[in-house]
Design a protein around this motif. Structure first.
Motif, PDB file in Angstrom:
ATOM      1  N   THR A 276     -17.445  10.475 -68.405  1.00 50.33           N
ATOM      2  CA  THR A 276     -16.478   9.640 -69.121  1.00 50.33           C
ATOM      3  C   THR A 276     -15.065  10.170 -68.839  1.00 50.33           C
ATOM      4  O   THR A 276     -14.890  11.289 -68.341  1.00 50.33           O
ATOM      5  CB  THR A 276     -16.721   9.670 -70.634  1.00 50.33           C
ATOM      6  N   ALA A 277     -14.096   9.354 -69.198  1.00 50.37           N
ATOM      7  CA  ALA A 277     -12.706   9.746 -68.977  1.00 50.37           C
ATOM      8  C   ALA A 277     -12.384  11.048 -69.705  1.00 50.37           C
ATOM      9  O   ALA A 277     -11.679  11.911 -69.178  1.00 50.37           O
ATOM     10  CB  ALA A 277     -11.776   8.631 -69.440  1.00 50.37           C
ATOM     11  N   GLU A 278     -12.914  11.210 -70.904  1.00 50.97           N
ATOM     12  CA  GLU A 278     -12.633  12.407 -71.700  1.00 50.97           C
ATOM     13  C   GLU A 278     -13.190  13.661 -71.040  1.00 50.97           C
ATOM     14  O   GLU A 278     -12.607  14.743 -71.147  1.00 50.97           O
ATOM     15  CB  GLU A 278     -13.211  12.246 -73.096  1.00 50.97           C
ATOM     16  N   GLN A 279     -14.314  13.509 -70.336  1.00 49.84           N
ATOM     17  CA  GLN A 279     -14.960  14.659 -69.715  1.00 49.84           C
ATOM     18  C   GLN A 279     -14.237  15.138 -68.461  1.00 49.84           C
ATOM     19  O   GLN A 279     -14.319  16.320 -68.116  1.00 49.84           O
ATOM     20  CB  GLN A 279     -16.415  14.298 -69.372  1.00 49.84           C
ATOM     21  N   VAL A 280     -13.538  14.243 -67.777  1.00 50.80           N
ATOM     22  CA  VAL A 280     -12.901  14.626 -66.511  1.00 50.80           C
ATOM     23  C   VAL A 280     -11.375  14.765 -66.614  1.00 50.80           C
ATOM     24  O   VAL A 280     -10.733  15.261 -65.696  1.00 50.80           O
ATOM     25  CB  VAL A 280     -13.238  13.611 -65.398  1.00 50.80           C
ATOM     26  N   MET A 281     -10.824  14.367 -67.745  1.00 49.00           N
ATOM     27  CA  MET A 281      -9.358  14.367 -67.858  1.00 49.00           C
ATOM     28  C   MET A 281      -8.793  15.787 -67.955  1.00 49.00           C
ATOM     29  O   MET A 281      -9.487  16.738 -68.323  1.00 49.00           O
ATOM     30  CB  MET A 281      -8.927  13.576 -69.099  1.00 49.00           C
ATOM     31  N   HIS A 282      -7.517  15.881 -67.641  1.00 45.41           N
ATOM     32  CA  HIS A 282      -6.773  17.124 -67.826  1.00 45.41           C
ATOM     33  C   HIS A 282      -6.073  17.020 -69.181  1.00 45.41           C
ATOM     34  O   HIS A 282      -5.160  16.196 -69.347  1.00 45.41           O
ATOM     35  CB  HIS A 282      -5.745  17.304 -66.703  1.00 45.41           C
ATOM     36  N   PRO A 283      -6.475  17.824 -70.164  1.00 48.49           N
ATOM     37  CA  PRO A 283      -5.901  17.689 -71.509  1.00 48.49           C
ATOM     38  C   PRO A 283      -4.459  18.214 -71.583  1.00 48.49           C
ATOM     39  O   PRO A 283      -4.030  18.990 -70.742  1.00 48.49           O
ATOM     40  CB  PRO A 283      -6.840  18.529 -72.371  1.00 48.49           C
ATOM     41  N   ARG A 284      -3.733  17.743 -72.599  1.00 47.63           N
ATOM     42  CA  ARG A 284      -2.361  18.168 -72.865  1.00 47.63           C
ATOM     43  C   ARG A 284      -1.487  18.112 -71.603  1.00 47.63           C
ATOM     44  O   ARG A 284      -0.918  19.120 -71.170  1.00 47.63           O
ATOM     45  CB  ARG A 284      -2.335  19.577 -73.459  1.00 47.63           C
ATOM     46  N   PRO A 285      -1.358  16.925 -71.017  1.00 51.21           N
ATOM     47  CA  PRO A 285      -0.549  16.811 -69.790  1.00 51.21           C
ATOM     48  C   PRO A 285       0.943  16.882 -70.082  1.00 51.21           C
ATOM     49  O   PRO A 285       1.384  16.749 -71.224  1.00 51.21           O
ATOM     50  CB  PRO A 285      -0.932  15.421 -69.265  1.00 51.21           C
ATOM     51  N   SER A 286       1.716  17.072 -69.052  1.00 50.14           N
ATOM     52  CA  SER A 286       3.171  17.067 -69.186  1.00 50.14           C
ATOM     53  C   SER A 286       3.636  15.651 -69.507  1.00 50.14           C
ATOM     54  O   SER A 286       3.198  14.678 -68.880  1.00 50.14           O
ATOM     55  CB  SER A 286       3.830  17.531 -67.886  1.00 50.14           C
ATOM     56  N   VAL A 287       4.499  15.534 -70.492  1.00 47.94           N
ATOM     57  CA  VAL A 287       5.066  14.238 -70.861  1.00 47.94           C
ATOM     58  C   VAL A 287       6.582  14.387 -70.974  1.00 47.94           C
ATOM     59  O   VAL A 287       7.106  15.482 -71.126  1.00 47.94           O
ATOM     60  CB  VAL A 287       4.488  13.723 -72.201  1.00 47.94           C
ATOM     61  N   VAL A 288       7.273  13.259 -70.911  1.00 45.48           N
ATOM     62  CA  VAL A 288       8.728  13.255 -71.031  1.00 45.48           C
ATOM     63  C   VAL A 288       9.130  12.108 -71.957  1.00 45.48           C
ATOM     64  O   VAL A 288       8.469  11.065 -71.982  1.00 45.48           O
ATOM     65  CB  VAL A 288       9.392  13.104 -69.643  1.00 45.48           C
ATOM     66  N   ALA A 289      10.162  12.315 -72.739  1.00 43.27           N
ATOM     67  CA  ALA A 289      10.634  11.276 -73.655  1.00 43.27           C
ATOM     68  C   ALA A 289      11.341  10.167 -72.881  1.00 43.27           C
ATOM     69  O   ALA A 289      11.995  10.420 -71.869  1.00 43.27           O
ATOM     70  CB  ALA A 289      11.583  11.884 -74.683  1.00 43.27           C
ATOM     71  N   ARG A 290      11.225   8.949 -73.355  1.00 43.97           N
ATOM     72  CA  ARG A 290      11.814   7.833 -72.619  1.00 43.97           C
ATOM     73  C   ARG A 290      13.339   7.854 -72.639  1.00 43.97           C
ATOM     74  O   ARG A 290      13.984   7.267 -71.769  1.00 43.97           O
ATOM     75  CB  ARG A 290      11.317   6.506 -73.182  1.00 43.97           C
ATOM     76  N   ASP A 291      13.937   8.528 -73.636  1.00 42.98           N
ATOM     77  CA  ASP A 291      15.392   8.598 -73.683  1.00 42.98           C
ATOM     78  C   ASP A 291      15.935   9.852 -72.984  1.00 42.98           C
ATOM     79  O   ASP A 291      17.136  10.138 -73.051  1.00 42.98           O
ATOM     80  CB  ASP A 291      15.898   8.539 -75.123  1.00 42.98           C
ATOM     81  N   ALA A 292      15.071  10.582 -72.289  1.00 39.67           N
ATOM     82  CA  ALA A 292      15.517  11.749 -71.516  1.00 39.67           C
ATOM     83  C   ALA A 292      16.152  11.277 -70.220  1.00 39.67           C
ATOM     84  O   ALA A 292      15.946  10.140 -69.769  1.00 39.67           O
ATOM     85  CB  ALA A 292      14.335  12.666 -71.219  1.00 39.67           C
ATOM     86  N   LEU A 293      16.961  12.128 -69.608  1.00 44.55           N
ATOM     87  CA  LEU A 293      17.533  11.800 -68.315  1.00 44.55           C
ATOM     88  C   LEU A 293      16.437  11.791 -67.256  1.00 44.55           C
ATOM     89  O   LEU A 293      15.517  12.607 -67.293  1.00 44.55           O
ATOM     90  CB  LEU A 293      18.603  12.820 -67.920  1.00 44.55           C
ATOM     91  N   ALA A 294      16.553  10.868 -66.312  1.00 40.40           N
ATOM     92  CA  ALA A 294      15.562  10.790 -65.245  1.00 40.40           C
ATOM     93  C   ALA A 294      15.512  12.085 -64.446  1.00 40.40           C
ATOM     94  O   ALA A 294      14.454  12.493 -63.961  1.00 40.40           O
ATOM     95  CB  ALA A 294      15.869   9.605 -64.333  1.00 40.40           C
ATOM     96  N   VAL A 295      16.641  12.761 -64.326  1.00 36.30           N
ATOM     97  CA  VAL A 295      16.667  14.016 -63.580  1.00 36.30           C
ATOM     98  C   VAL A 295      15.831  15.081 -64.288  1.00 36.30           C
ATOM     99  O   VAL A 295      15.285  15.983 -63.640  1.00 36.30           O
ATOM    100  CB  VAL A 295      18.121  14.492 -63.381  1.00 36.30           C
ATOM    101  N   GLU A 296      15.706  14.978 -65.613  1.00 36.98           N
ATOM    102  CA  GLU A 296      14.856  15.916 -66.350  1.00 36.98           C
ATOM    103  C   GLU A 296      13.393  15.705 -65.979  1.00 36.98           C
ATOM    104  O   GLU A 296      12.617  16.658 -65.882  1.00 36.98           O
ATOM    105  CB  GLU A 296      15.061  15.742 -67.849  1.00 36.98           C
ATOM    106  N   ALA A 297      13.016  14.445 -65.793  1.00 36.12           N
ATOM    107  CA  ALA A 297      11.641  14.144 -65.357  1.00 36.12           C
ATOM    108  C   ALA A 297      11.391  14.724 -63.978  1.00 36.12           C
ATOM    109  O   ALA A 297      10.320  15.280 -63.698  1.00 36.12           O
ATOM    110  CB  ALA A 297      11.412  12.635 -65.358  1.00 36.12           C
ATOM    111  N   ALA A 298      12.405  14.637 -63.110  1.00 41.10           N
ATOM    112  CA  ALA A 298      12.278  15.196 -61.761  1.00 41.10           C
ATOM    113  C   ALA A 298      12.113  16.709 -61.821  1.00 41.10           C
ATOM    114  O   ALA A 298      11.285  17.288 -61.098  1.00 41.10           O
ATOM    115  CB  ALA A 298      13.506  14.827 -60.934  1.00 41.10           C
ATOM    116  N   GLU A 299      12.886  17.348 -62.674  1.00 39.28           N
ATOM    117  CA  GLU A 299      12.785  18.800 -62.822  1.00 39.28           C
ATOM    118  C   GLU A 299      11.431  19.202 -63.390  1.00 39.28           C
ATOM    119  O   GLU A 299      10.862  20.228 -63.003  1.00 39.28           O
ATOM    120  CB  GLU A 299      13.913  19.296 -63.732  1.00 39.28           C
ATOM    121  N   LEU A 300      10.901  18.416 -64.314  1.00 39.07           N
ATOM    122  CA  LEU A 300       9.580  18.684 -64.890  1.00 39.07           C
ATOM    123  C   LEU A 300       8.496  18.603 -63.828  1.00 39.07           C
ATOM    124  O   LEU A 300       7.591  19.449 -63.778  1.00 39.07           O
ATOM    125  CB  LEU A 300       9.299  17.683 -66.021  1.00 39.07           C
TER     126      LEU A 300
END
Length: 333
Positions: A276-300
């Motif tokens: 199942t998806a739960e069995q193969v997923m990578h938990p606690r992935p990196s996320v970014v807020a939608r109001d963050a700068l796009a360059v912050e997403a690039a740095e992440l």
């Protein structure tokens, strides 16, 4: 020397290089020589430009005019309202552009340009303060000025000592010195610079938000934790992100499954058909807020060595996704 004689002259490469080197030496000396001219007058000029209620009106004829236009552009892009007014046109009506609340920055190496000196009495009568950027302390321009900035040079780089070369370089450098001192006094930040350069690379980096470039709505790949592996792969293939978010009923992100995860599981020889998806997923992935700068997403992405990231809203719910290709298309990276 006739035109035929000029055409017959043999080009001397070594002489050209030597003259180029001498030109750079002379102009470098001219710029460094300005340091000894900086003092209370320079500080007063900066303070006047900082406090002016109107605009800084830059004026200059010929080569000094070209330098003036560049100084105008530099001032305007670093937080000081500025405009260029051609001295010759000023005598034919454009003087009306200048108001008593403005400040005039006049540029002339000799300080005796006829078109400029002709309008100095009107500027003085108007009450607009005048900063003179000239190489002659006893010139008409310097005498009319509220503040005189000495841009004198020992000689021009031109072998004939005629063409404005070292003198215009000195003028340009003094203009940059004024602009830098002003932007520091204003507390001018990179974000302020970006707002006046929205089309430039810096503007895109400092003004583009994640929400401007992310995929949203049905374009965001997502499945529930109980989804079969085949459902997971169909969603990932259909959306073309190279990853799929695994979310709960409340749209909170539980994990992520990427192309890289698939390769690693295949290499381990794990039977994925019953997973199942739960069995193969990578938990606690990196996320970014939608109001963050796009360059912050690039740095992440760069920091975590990943090519895609999930986007969450203020409530922590999945609202978008983006990958490095999205950022490249937006010219953020």
């Amino acid at each position: 020397m006739t035109s035929q004689q000029i055409q017959a002259t043999v080009f001397n490469a070594q002489r050209a290089i030597r003259l180029a080197q001498e030109t750079l030496d002379i102009e470098a000396d001219a710029v460094l020589g300005l340091k000894q001219h900086l003092g209370a007058g320079f500080a007063q000029a900066v303070e006047m430009m900082l406090k002016v209620k109107g605009r800084v009106v830059v004026m200059g004829m010929g080569k000094s005019g070209h330098i003036g236009r560049k100084i105008t552009a530099t001032l305007a892009s670093t937080g000081t309202a500025a405009m260029f007014v051609h001295p010759a046109e000023a005598s034919h009506g454009d003087l009306g552009m200048i108001k008593p609340v403005d400040l005039v920055l006049a540029i002339s190496n000799s300080g005796e340009s006829e078109e400029l000196t002709a309008i100095l009495p009107m500027i003085k009568r108007m009450g607009a303060p005048l900063i003179a950027l000239t190489g002659k302390a006893e010139s008409t321009l310097a005498r009319y000025a509220t503040v005189f900035l000495d841009c004198s040079v020992k000689k021009e780089a031109c072998p004939l000592n005629l063409a404005p070369t070292a003198s215009t370089t000195a003028q340009l450098a003094m203009g940059d010195a004024l602009a830098v001192a002003l932007l520091d006094a204003r507390g001018f930040k990179a974000e302020d610079f970006a707002r006046s350069h929205p089309g430039g690379a810096l503007g895109r980096k400092l003004l583009t938000l994640v929400s401007d470039v992310m995929r949203s709505g049905d374009d965001v790949p997502k499945v529930g934790p109980g989804a079969s592996f085949s459902e997971l792969m169909r969603e990932m293939s259909a959306k073309g992100l190279g990853a799929t978010a695994i979310v709960g009923d409340d749209l909170k992100v539980l994990g992520i499954f990427t192309d890289g995860d698939l390769r690693r599981l295949v290499e381990k020889g794990i039977d994925l058909r019953s997973s199942t998806a739960e069995q193969v997923m990578h938990p606690r992935p990196s996320v970014v807020a939608r109001d963050a700068l796009a360059v912050e997403a690039a740095e992440l992405m760069e920091l975590n060595r990943i090519t895609s990231v999930l986007v969450i809203d203020e409530a922590g719910q999945l609202c978008g996704a983006l990958n490095s290709n999205d950022l490249m298309r937006a010219k953020v990276i």
